[in-house]
Design a protein around this motif. Structure first.
Motif, PDB file in Angstrom:
ATOM      1  N   LYS A   8       0.836  -1.200   0.000  1.00  0.00           N
ATOM      2  CA  LYS A   8       0.000   0.000   0.000  1.00  0.00           C
ATOM      3  C   LYS A   8       0.866   1.244   0.000  1.00  0.00           C
ATOM      4  CE  LYS A   8      -3.840   2.299   2.411  1.00  0.00           C
ATOM      5  NZ  LYS A   8      -4.695   2.334   3.619  1.00  0.00           N
ATOM      6  N   GLN A   9       0.435   2.236  -0.762  1.00  0.00           N
ATOM      7  CA  GLN A   9       1.084   3.543  -0.741  1.00  0.00           C
ATOM      8  C   GLN A   9       0.425   4.382   0.343  1.00  0.00           C
ATOM      9  OE1 GLN A   9       0.438   6.369  -4.043  1.00  0.00           O
ATOM     10  NE2 GLN A   9       2.659   6.433  -4.269  1.00  0.00           N
ATOM     11  N   VAL A  10       1.234   4.948   1.239  1.00  0.00           N
ATOM     12  CA  VAL A  10       0.701   5.703   2.372  1.00  0.00           C
ATOM     13  C   VAL A  10       1.327   7.092   2.416  1.00  0.00           C
ATOM     14  CG1 VAL A  10       0.188   3.663   3.759  1.00  0.00           C
ATOM     15  CG2 VAL A  10       2.460   4.693   3.901  1.00  0.00           C
ATOM     16  N   PRO A  11       0.657   8.058   3.041  1.00  0.00           N
ATOM     17  CA  PRO A  11       1.210   9.418   3.134  1.00  0.00           C
ATOM     18  C   PRO A  11       2.491   9.447   3.967  1.00  0.00           C
ATOM     19  CG  PRO A  11      -1.142   9.394   3.630  1.00  0.00           C
ATOM     20  CD  PRO A  11      -0.696   7.971   3.609  1.00  0.00           C
ATOM     21  N   ASP A  12       3.477  10.165   3.470  1.00  0.00           N
ATOM     22  CA  ASP A  12       4.746  10.314   4.185  1.00  0.00           C
ATOM     23  C   ASP A  12       4.743  11.631   4.965  1.00  0.00           C
ATOM     24  OD1 ASP A  12       7.326  10.006   5.075  1.00  0.00           O
ATOM     25  OD2 ASP A  12       8.263  10.626   3.201  1.00  0.00           O
ATOM     26  N   THR A  13       3.813  11.733   5.893  1.00  0.00           N
ATOM     27  CA  THR A  13       3.704  12.966   6.666  1.00  0.00           C
ATOM     28  C   THR A  13       2.914  12.717   7.933  1.00  0.00           C
ATOM     29  OG1 THR A  13       2.850  15.245   6.655  1.00  0.00           O
ATOM     30  CG2 THR A  13       1.649  13.638   5.365  1.00  0.00           C
ATOM     31  N   ASN A  14       3.168  13.545   8.948  1.00  0.00           N
ATOM     32  CA  ASN A  14       2.381  13.474  10.180  1.00  0.00           C
ATOM     33  C   ASN A  14       1.179  14.410  10.129  1.00  0.00           C
ATOM     34  OD1 ASN A  14       4.026  11.592  11.499  1.00  0.00           O
ATOM     35  ND2 ASN A  14       5.471  13.196  12.084  1.00  0.00           N
ATOM     36  N   GLU A  15       1.208  15.340   9.181  1.00  0.00           N
ATOM     37  CA  GLU A  15       0.107  16.293   9.043  1.00  0.00           C
ATOM     38  C   GLU A  15      -0.866  15.782   7.997  1.00  0.00           C
ATOM     39  OE1 GLU A  15      -0.457  18.895  10.902  1.00  0.00           O
ATOM     40  OE2 GLU A  15       1.328  18.471  12.075  1.00  0.00           O
ATOM     41  N   VAL A  16      -1.643  14.772   8.351  1.00  0.00           N
ATOM     42  CA  VAL A  16      -2.602  14.188   7.421  1.00  0.00           C
ATOM     43  C   VAL A  16      -3.839  15.074   7.316  1.00  0.00           C
ATOM     44  CG1 VAL A  16      -4.069  12.196   6.977  1.00  0.00           C
ATOM     45  CG2 VAL A  16      -1.792  11.864   7.940  1.00  0.00           C
ATOM     46  N   ARG A  17      -4.232  15.356   6.080  1.00  0.00           N
ATOM     47  CA  ARG A  17      -5.441  16.153   5.864  1.00  0.00           C
ATOM     48  C   ARG A  17      -6.642  15.233   5.680  1.00  0.00           C
ATOM     49  NH1 ARG A  17      -4.773  19.611   0.896  1.00  0.00           N
ATOM     50  NH2 ARG A  17      -3.630  17.799   0.141  1.00  0.00           N
ATOM     51  N   ILE A  18      -7.762  15.629   6.245  1.00  0.00           N
ATOM     52  CA  ILE A  18      -8.970  14.814   6.226  1.00  0.00           C
ATOM     53  C   ILE A  18     -10.068  15.506   5.444  1.00  0.00           C
ATOM     54  CG2 ILE A  18     -10.699  13.653   7.658  1.00  0.00           C
ATOM     55  CD1 ILE A  18      -7.914  12.552   8.074  1.00  0.00           C
ATOM     56  N   ASP A  19     -10.744  14.772   4.574  1.00  0.00           N
ATOM     57  CA  ASP A  19     -11.913  15.294   3.879  1.00  0.00           C
ATOM     58  C   ASP A  19     -13.041  15.424   4.911  1.00  0.00           C
ATOM     59  OD1 ASP A  19     -14.444  15.407   2.473  1.00  0.00           O
ATOM     60  OD2 ASP A  19     -13.358  14.808   0.677  1.00  0.00           O
ATOM     61  N   ASN A  35       4.354   1.504   2.370  1.00  0.00           N
ATOM     62  CA  ASN A  35       4.071   1.263   3.782  1.00  0.00           C
ATOM     63  C   ASN A  35       5.177   0.413   4.416  1.00  0.00           C
ATOM     64  OD1 ASN A  35       2.207   1.261   6.126  1.00  0.00           O
ATOM     65  ND2 ASN A  35       2.128  -0.931   5.703  1.00  0.00           N
ATOM     66  N   PRO A  36       5.737   0.833   5.551  1.00  0.00           N
ATOM     67  CA  PRO A  36       6.898   0.142   6.137  1.00  0.00           C
ATOM     68  C   PRO A  36       6.703  -1.349   6.384  1.00  0.00           C
ATOM     69  CG  PRO A  36       6.600   2.273   7.175  1.00  0.00           C
ATOM     70  CD  PRO A  36       5.420   2.083   6.274  1.00  0.00           C
ATOM     71  N   ASP A  37       5.581  -1.765   6.980  1.00  0.00           N
ATOM     72  CA  ASP A  37       5.363  -3.187   7.227  1.00  0.00           C
ATOM     73  C   ASP A  37       5.259  -3.978   5.922  1.00  0.00           C
ATOM     74  OD1 ASP A  37       5.431  -2.844   9.936  1.00  0.00           O
ATOM     75  OD2 ASP A  37       3.287  -3.035  10.270  1.00  0.00           O
ATOM     76  N   ASP A  38       4.718  -3.341   4.883  1.00  0.00           N
ATOM     77  CA  ASP A  38       4.621  -4.006   3.585  1.00  0.00           C
ATOM     78  C   ASP A  38       6.005  -4.207   2.974  1.00  0.00           C
ATOM     79  OD1 ASP A  38       1.923  -3.805   4.027  1.00  0.00           O
ATOM     80  OD2 ASP A  38       1.588  -2.194   2.587  1.00  0.00           O
ATOM     81  N   LYS A  39       6.909  -3.293   3.272  1.00  0.00           N
ATOM     82  CA  LYS A  39       8.282  -3.443   2.784  1.00  0.00           C
ATOM     83  C   LYS A  39       8.940  -4.661   3.430  1.00  0.00           C
ATOM     84  CE  LYS A  39      10.660   0.215   1.717  1.00  0.00           C
ATOM     85  NZ  LYS A  39      11.495   1.452   1.719  1.00  0.00           N
ATOM     86  N   ASN A  40       8.646  -4.909   4.711  1.00  0.00           N
ATOM     87  CA  ASN A  40       9.139  -6.133   5.368  1.00  0.00           C
ATOM     88  C   ASN A  40       8.543  -7.374   4.723  1.00  0.00           C
ATOM     89  OD1 ASN A  40       8.983  -4.076   8.072  1.00  0.00           O
ATOM     90  ND2 ASN A  40      10.855  -5.243   7.800  1.00  0.00           N
ATOM     91  N   ALA A  41       7.258  -7.311   4.370  1.00  0.00           N
ATOM     92  CA  ALA A  41       6.602  -8.436   3.709  1.00  0.00           C
ATOM     93  C   ALA A  41       7.258  -8.721   2.360  1.00  0.00           C
ATOM     94  CB  ALA A  41       5.118  -8.141   3.529  1.00  0.00           C
ATOM     95  N   LEU A  42       7.530  -7.663   1.598  1.00  0.00           N
ATOM     96  CA  LEU A  42       8.182  -7.831   0.297  1.00  0.00           C
ATOM     97  C   LEU A  42       9.586  -8.398   0.458  1.00  0.00           C
ATOM     98  CD1 LEU A  42       8.380  -7.476  -2.744  1.00  0.00           C
ATOM     99  CD2 LEU A  42       8.985  -5.066  -2.359  1.00  0.00           C
TER     100      LEU A  42
END
Length: 262
Positions: A8-19, A35-42
């Motif tokens: 999964k592609q995830v936002p690389d930021t702590n300031e997540v904007r919400i609709d 996503n970091p955990d997905d990188k471990n899976a790969l």
């Protein structure tokens, strides 16, 4: 051996904007990462590929067209094939609808021995998609995998617990969710980057390419209701104590009493 890795592609930021209307993440204009955990899976799938000549690794994700870049990163790391599930009909999906879409795509791929996924995504932290996918496919699952070994047709897994681990043996096909303790993901190689952009293709599948009902995907098919989304307020600065050990202990006791901790 056929391995599918869900990423999964995830936002690389702590300031997540919400609709404010849909209650979903606004991803436009926000830098994204794998996503970091997905990188471990790969990485675990690629380790098997390094050890055996018969391993074929396919990475699959559901997301907007910009997820192509993340999939090419996976190809540059060593994956053989990449599939992007991208259609407006998939947008706004919760874990229930996402697992429906992924399951339909996995059925289209049809042949697989192991499905790897990360424990959870950092933009949701639900840890639900992997287990839900296994349930929809009707295959066994082991979550929180911290060690892994293939022994013929049997896979031996160490599953992390709060106070230790348990050893589980399971037969293929199986779905495994990885945690960061499983391995240390590799970097992309120069040759891998070249191949990922020059000689490898990212397949794009829309709703019409997979056998899934439109009513079972996307925002309208998502039973999860987001009541409120917000960015937590930053914590205040800590108190720095100065002086010798005795003086700092006295200051600490005074401050703890003021806060009614002691």
């Amino acid at each position: 051996m056929k391995i599918i890795v869900c990423v999964k592609q995830v936002p690389d930021t702590n300031e997540v904007r919400i609709d404010p209307v849909k209650g979903t993440l606004i991803r436009d204009g926000v830098p994204s990462i794998l996503n970091p955990d997905d990188k471990n899976a790969l990485e675990e799938a690629l380790k098997l590929k390094d050890q055996r000549d018969d391993v074929h690794v396919t990475v699959i994700t559901m997301g907007p067209p910009q997820a192509d870049e993340m999939l090419r990163e996976c190809l540059a790391m060593g994956a053989d094939e990449a599939v992007l599930l991208s259609d407006r009909a998939f947008a706004g999906a919760d874990t229930w609808a996402t697992s429906n879409t992924l399951a339909a795509a996995v059925r289209k791929i049809s042949e697989y021995d192991i499905i790897f996924a990360g424990r959870q995504a950092i933009d949701g932290d639900t840890a639900q998609v992997g287990p839900q996918l296994a349930e929809r496919l009707g295959i066994p699952q082991v979550s929180y995998v911290q060690n892994f070994e293939v022994q013929g047709d049997v896979i031996q897994v160490q599953r992390a617990l709060e106070d230790g681990y348990e050893v589980i043996q399971v037969k293929k096909p199986v779905l495994l969710t990885a945690i960061k303790e499983l391995n240390h993901p590799r970097y992309m190689s120069i040759g891998g980057i070249y191949d990922a952009y020059r000689s490898k293709e990212v397949k794009v599948w829309a709703l019409s390419d997979i056998h899934v009902n439109k009513d079972d995907v996307g925002l309208e098919a998502s039973p999860t209701q987001v009541k409120r989304s917000f960015t937590p307020e930053p914590k205040g600065k800590g108190i720095m104590l100065k002086g010798n050990t005795k003086e700092m202990v006295e200051q600490l006791v005074v401050n703890l009493k003021k806060k009614h901790v002691i």
